[in-house]
Design a protein around this motif. Structure first.
Motif, PDB file in Angstrom:
ATOM      1  N   ARG A 112     -23.733  -0.331  60.985  1.00 38.29           N
ATOM      2  CA  ARG A 112     -24.488  -0.829  62.134  1.00 38.29           C
ATOM      3  C   ARG A 112     -23.616  -1.778  62.948  1.00 38.29           C
ATOM      4  NH1 ARG A 112     -29.634  -3.683  60.640  1.00 38.29           N
ATOM      5  NH2 ARG A 112     -30.083  -3.290  62.821  1.00 38.29           N
ATOM      6  N   VAL A 125     -21.057  -7.524  55.282  1.00 40.56           N
ATOM      7  CA  VAL A 125     -21.102  -7.902  56.697  1.00 40.56           C
ATOM      8  C   VAL A 125     -19.728  -8.346  57.192  1.00 40.56           C
ATOM      9  CG1 VAL A 125     -22.128  -9.479  58.383  1.00 40.56           C
ATOM     10  CG2 VAL A 125     -23.521  -8.601  56.481  1.00 40.56           C
ATOM     11  N   ASP A 152     -21.332  -2.649  55.943  1.00 36.49           N
ATOM     12  CA  ASP A 152     -22.620  -2.073  56.322  1.00 36.49           C
ATOM     13  C   ASP A 152     -23.011  -2.475  57.739  1.00 36.49           C
ATOM     14  OD1 ASP A 152     -23.134  -0.948  53.699  1.00 36.49           O
ATOM     15  OD2 ASP A 152     -23.495  -3.000  53.027  1.00 36.49           O
ATOM     16  N   VAL A 153     -22.604  -3.687  58.133  1.00 35.51           N
ATOM     17  CA  VAL A 153     -22.973  -4.239  59.439  1.00 35.51           C
ATOM     18  C   VAL A 153     -21.768  -4.948  60.041  1.00 35.51           C
ATOM     19  CG1 VAL A 153     -24.565  -5.724  60.724  1.00 35.51           C
ATOM     20  CG2 VAL A 153     -25.327  -4.632  58.602  1.00 35.51           C
ATOM     21  N   GLN A 191     -30.740   1.085  65.239  1.00 37.14           N
ATOM     22  CA  GLN A 191     -29.843   0.670  64.162  1.00 37.14           C
ATOM     23  C   GLN A 191     -28.705  -0.191  64.692  1.00 37.14           C
ATOM     24  OE1 GLN A 191     -29.988   1.435  60.506  1.00 37.14           O
ATOM     25  NE2 GLN A 191     -31.993   1.310  61.467  1.00 37.14           N
ATOM     26  N   SER A 192     -28.205   0.144  65.867  1.00 34.77           N
ATOM     27  CA  SER A 192     -27.148  -0.614  66.521  1.00 34.77           C
ATOM     28  C   SER A 192     -27.592  -0.918  67.943  1.00 34.77           C
ATOM     29  CB  SER A 192     -25.836   0.177  66.531  1.00 34.77           C
ATOM     30  OG  SER A 192     -25.385   0.430  65.220  1.00 34.77           O
ATOM     31  N   SER A 248     -33.486  -5.432  61.161  1.00 34.86           N
ATOM     32  CA  SER A 248     -32.898  -4.570  60.134  1.00 34.86           C
ATOM     33  C   SER A 248     -33.573  -3.198  60.120  1.00 34.86           C
ATOM     34  CB  SER A 248     -33.038  -5.205  58.765  1.00 34.86           C
ATOM     35  OG  SER A 248     -32.221  -6.353  58.683  1.00 34.86           O
TER      36      SER A 248
END
Length: 408
Positions: free
Chosen positions: A114, A175, A268-269, A299-300, A408
Motif C-alpha cells: 500500500r 512499514v 506492507d505499507v 488501498q492506496s 486500513s
C-alpha cells in the motif's frame, strides 16, 4: 476481566494467573470474540476430554470473573471434582485448551504494498506528525493490546463528549516511512540524521544518478514496540533541487515509483511525507499513490492533512485542483483516503468549531481523523522520540490508532 453480561448468562467468579488471563484477553481480541465466549468454548472442550490435560502453573492466580450459560459452571465444578483438580486448575486448563485450539491469527498482509501519500500544500499543518504516527500505529505488535478510540463520530468533539476507547491488538504491518521533504522534519523527529549531500539519496535515484542501492539508505526506527517492522528512508537536503532535476527526467511523474520499486516489496505499507509544495515532486508523489492494476479501491492514495482554520481550506483547494488535473491529464485512478483535521482545539472558539463543521460537511473525501493539539506530540518531537513510544496512552495516540484503522 469480566465481559459484558447477557440476559441468558450468569456471573461466575474464580481465579486465573495473570499471564494466562492476559493471553486470553489478547487472543480473544485478535479473533474478535468476547472473553466470555472463549471461556465457554474452553470449558466445553475441556469437559469433553477423556481426562485432564497437563497441569498449568497457577502460582499467583487472582480473581477472575466472567459470564457463562446457566448451569455450565455447576457442570464444570462437578467435572473438576471427578478429575480431582481444583477449580482454579481446571479453569486454567480449560483456557489453555482454548488457546491451543485457537492459535494467534496471521497478520493480514496486502497483496500489493500500500502507498499512502500524506500531503498538503500548506506547511505547519502537521503532515509529518501524522505520517510518523500512522506508520507507528500500523507497525505496533499484533501480539499486544493498545488503547484505541473507536468512535467515528468526530462531530461529538464539538459537544465535548468523551469517545469510547477499547483495547485492541496492534496491526503488525511492515512499514516504510519515506521523508520526501528537504526540510527533513520526519527524519529529525524520529531522532535520526539526514543523509549527506555528498553521498547517495532518494533525489539522486529519482534523477537517474544513483550512487549505490536505495536499500542501503533505509534505517530501522529502533523500538521494542515496533520490533523490526518500522523503517525510515531519511531525507537529504538535495531534495531542494529535486524539481529542477526532474525537469530533465523522462516520464518524471513516475520517478518516485521507479526509485522505490527496488525496496517497496519488503514492506506492507509505504508512507510518503510530502513537502509543502505543488511542484514536480508533488506530481511524482501523487502518481506513486495511484491505484495499480488489480489493487482494491482505497488501498492506496492521498491522505490530506488540514487544520480547522481558513488558510487550510485555501491550500486544500489548490492541492485538490492539482490532483484532479493529474487524474485527468495522466488518466490516473487515484483514491482519496480522506481528510485528517489536525491540531484541533475547540477552545479556540468559533473559528475552530465552524471550520471543523465545514470539513465534516465535505463528503468526498470525508474526514477520517480528528487529532487534538496537545502537549505530548510537541514533547515527543523535542525529545526526538516516536509519539507512540513516548506517550502510548495519550489522547493523540488513541486518535492516531483510530486513524490508522480507519484507512486500513
Amino acid at each position: 476481566m469480566a465481559s459484558p453480561p447477557a440476559h441468558d448468562r450468569e456471573k461466575v467468579v474464580s481465579k486465573l494467573p495473570g499471564w494466562l488471563r492476559q493471553e486470553l484477553k489478547i487472543r480473544a481480541a485478535q479473533l474478535g470474540i468476547e472473553i466470555q465466549a472463549a471461556v465457554e468454548q474452553g470449558i466445553l472442550h475441556w469437559s469433553a476430554l477423556a481426562s485432564s490435560p497437563s497441569s498449568v502453573d497457577t502460582a499467583g492466580a487472582d480473581s477472575f470473573s466472567t459470564w457463562l450459560p446457566p448451569g455450565q459452571w455447576d457442570d464444570f465444578k462437578a467435572t473438576a471434582a471427578t478429575r480431582q483438580v481444583s477449580l482454579t486448575q481446571g479453569l486454567a486448563q480449560a483456557v489453555q485448551v482454548w488457546l491451543e485450539a485457537n492459535p494467534t491469527p496471521a497478520v493480514k498482509r496486502p497483496d500489493v504494498p500500500r502507498r499512502l501519500i500524506v500531503c498538503n500544500q500548506k506547511g505547519g499543518v502537521g503532515k509529518t506528525a501524522i505520517t510518523a504516527g500512522v506508520g507507528e500505529a500500523l507497525a505496533e505488535s499484533s501480539d499486544s493490546l493498545y488503547p484505541v478510540r473507536i468512535s467515528r463520530h468526530f462531530a461529538a468533539a464539538l459537544k465535548q463528549e468523551e469517545p469510547a476507547v477499547r483495547e485492541l491488538p496492534g496491526i503488525g504491518l511492515r512499514v516504510l516511512l519515506v521523508d520526501f521533504d528537504p526540510q527533513s522534519h520526519l527524519t529529525k523527529q524520529l531522532g535520526l540524521e539526514p543523509l549527506s549531500m555528498e553521498g547517495d539519496s532518494l533525489t539522486k535515484h529519482m534523477a537517474g544518478e544513483p550512487v549505490g542501492k536505495l536499500a542501503d539508505l533505509i534505517v530501522p526506527v529502533e523500538s521494542d514496540r515496533f520490533g523490526d517492522r518500522l523503517y525510515l528512508l531519511p531525507s537529504c537536503n538535495d531534495a531542494f533541487l529535486l524539481d529542477v532535476k526532474l525537469a530533465g527526467v523522462r516520464a518524471r511523474e513516475a520517478a518516485l515509483e521507479r526509485a522505490l520499486a527496488s525496496v517497496e516489496g519488503d514492506f506492507d505499507v509505504v508512507l510518503v511525507d510530502c513537502p509543502p509544495s505543488l511542484g514536480l515532486s508533488m506530481d511524482a508523489a501523487v502518481h506513486y499513490g495511484r491505484r495499480r492494476d488489480g489493487e482494491a479501491v482505497g488501498q492506496s492514495g492521498v491522505l490530506i492533512v488540514v487544520q480547522a482554520e481558513d488558510s487550510s481550506a485555501d491550500a486544500y483547494d489548490l492541492l485538490t485542483t492539482q490532483i484532479e488535473d493529474l487524474r485527468t491529464d495522466l488518466a490516473l485512478e487515484l483514491d482519496y483516503l480522506g481528510i485528517v483535521v489536525n491540531h484541533y482545539d475547540s477552545r479556540r472558539g468559533f473559528i475552530a468549531t465552524s471550520s471543523l463543521r465545514a470539513w465534516m460537511d465535505i463528503r468526498d473525501p470525508k474526514v477520517v481523523g480528528l487529532i487534538g493539539d496537545l502537549k505530548e506530540q510537541k514533547e515527543a518531537v523535542r525529545l526526538k522520540e516516536p509519539l507512540l513510544d513516548y506517550a502510548p496512552r495519550c489522547d493523540q495516540a488513541l486518535g492516531i490508532r483510530a486513524l490508522a484503522r480507519e484507512i486500513s
